[in-house]
Design an enzyme around this catalytic site. Structure first.
Site, PDB file in Angstrom:
ATOM      1  N   LYS A  52       0.838  -1.202   0.000  1.00 52.85           N
ATOM      2  CA  LYS A  52       0.000   0.000   0.000  1.00 52.85           C
ATOM      3  C   LYS A  52       0.873   1.253   0.000  1.00 52.85           C
ATOM      4  CE  LYS A  52      -3.709  -2.597   2.015  1.00 52.85           C
ATOM      5  NZ  LYS A  52      -4.371  -3.140   3.201  1.00 52.85           N
ATOM      6  N   GLN A  96      -5.158  -1.927   9.318  1.00 57.37           N
ATOM      7  CA  GLN A  96      -4.860  -3.227   8.707  1.00 57.37           C
ATOM      8  C   GLN A  96      -5.408  -4.358   9.577  1.00 57.37           C
ATOM      9  OE1 GLN A  96      -3.290  -3.742   5.598  1.00 57.37           O
ATOM     10  NE2 GLN A  96      -3.986  -5.826   5.996  1.00 57.37           N
ATOM     11  N   ASP A 119     -11.491   2.064   3.428  1.00 55.98           N
ATOM     12  CA  ASP A 119     -11.676   0.617   3.265  1.00 55.98           C
ATOM     13  C   ASP A 119     -13.160   0.262   3.135  1.00 55.98           C
ATOM     14  OD1 ASP A 119      -9.644  -1.170   2.944  1.00 55.98           O
ATOM     15  OD2 ASP A 119      -9.134  -1.310   5.078  1.00 55.98           O
TER      16      ASP A 119
END
Ligand code: NAP
Length: 282
Positions: A52, A96, A119
């Site tokens: 990322k 994450q 997300d």
């Protein structure tokens, strides 16, 4: 023989055009910035976070990383999220997963400001997706949809079968496919006679995390097969949930692993960060 859907190439093109958009935004004083939080020592998560950060670098998106100890407590994590929520220079926040077992991921996701939830995991954004409203779509389902679009695969009225019902892939993908008028069936670990269902599918999305689970005899001739799975075999090789060699003889389109859904997931994250930055600056 199936046409291979080249997610790597598609993701590269998307990132290149995003770079141009980001450059223009920067000229207008809008600087997209992603903050990533990683808690603990999960090796796969470290690789995902590194990928990322590389993608941010390629697209010109600014990047900040917070690596927290495995022993971090919920209040410390929440106070970091709160701090990042308040910072005007942070466009998107990514936590994450997975988190260490003592931390509640749902509470943490809920703490992220929905306007920075790149997300698409905040309940408000999930709800908007269900209602067909503009929102941040979870990056993997979003990437799957963009692949279908890029290869002009029309799913209207088609039988789409998703294997896997996780909150991050299977469930949001149901909404995405429904919104394109597919007839959607979801299979999971309690589904009986799965092959009877998959054999009727025009589109199969495998997202269960079991190496080579989808075999040739589970797929009808001409089916489109999207492989979300990432599984590492004992010999170190990365494979998907689909037996690529066998199934590609029968499918019309198929995604490889690696080089399929994975790179698209990251490209969609970059898109969501840029979208967040633009929305925050309207
Ligand atoms: P997950 O949370 O473990 O969910 C797996 C789902 O598959 C569950 O709904 C489970 O059913 C179902 N399942 C498990 N075994 C099954 C079986 N034998 N038959 C039918 N269904 C079965 O996994 P996830 O996070 O969605 O990830 C799935 C896979 O995609 C993993 O390999 C992961 O690494 C990969 N992934 C890839 C990307 C990418 O960017 N390419 C992104 C995310 C995930 P129950 O609900 O009944 O338990």
């Amino acid at each position: 023989m199936a046409e291979i859907i080249n997610g790597k190439e598609l993701a590269k093109n998307i990132k290149q055009s995003l770079k141009q958009e980001v450059d223009k935004l920067k000229e207008d004083g809008i600087i997209p910035k992603l903050a990533v939080i990683l808690v603990g020592n999960d090796e796969a998560s470290k690789v995902y976070v590194r990928n990322k950060s590389k993608a941010c670098n390629k697209t010109g998106i600014e990047y900040e990383e917070y690596i927290l100890e495995e022993t971090t407590q919920m209040d410390e994590l929440l106070s970091l999220i709160e701090k990042l929520n308040k910072r005007a220079d942070i466009s998107g926040i990514l936590l994450q997963s997975p988190l260490p077992k003592h931390l509640d991921i749902n509470v943490a996701f809920r703490a992220i400001d929905p306007s920075k939830d790149v997300d698409g995991f905040h309940p408000m954004n999930v709800g908007k997706l269900v209602l067909g409203q503009d929102t941040f779509v979870a990056c993997t389902p979003y990437g799957v949809m963009r692949m279908l679009e890029a290869y002009n695969i029309n799913i209207e009225g088609k039988n789409a079968v998703i294997i896997g019902r996780s909150n991050i892939v299977g469930k949001p993908l149901v909404q995405c496919l429904l919104s394109k008028n597919a007839t959607v069936t979801v299979c999971h670990s309690r589904t009986k006679n799965i092959e009877e269902i998959t054999k009727k599918a025009d589109l199969i999305v495998a997202a269960l995390g079991k190496a080579n689970f989808v075999k040739e005899d589970m797929v009808k001739e001409g089916c489109v097969v999207i492989d979300v799975g990432i599984n590492r075999l004992e010999n170190g090789k990365l494979v998907g949930d689909v037996d690529f060699e066998q199934v590609s003889k029968k499918a019309s389109y198929i995604t490889p692993v690696p080089g399929g859904v994975g790179p698209m997931t990251i490209a969609m994250l970059m898109e969501n960060v840029v979208k967040a930055a633009k929305h925050q600056n309207i």
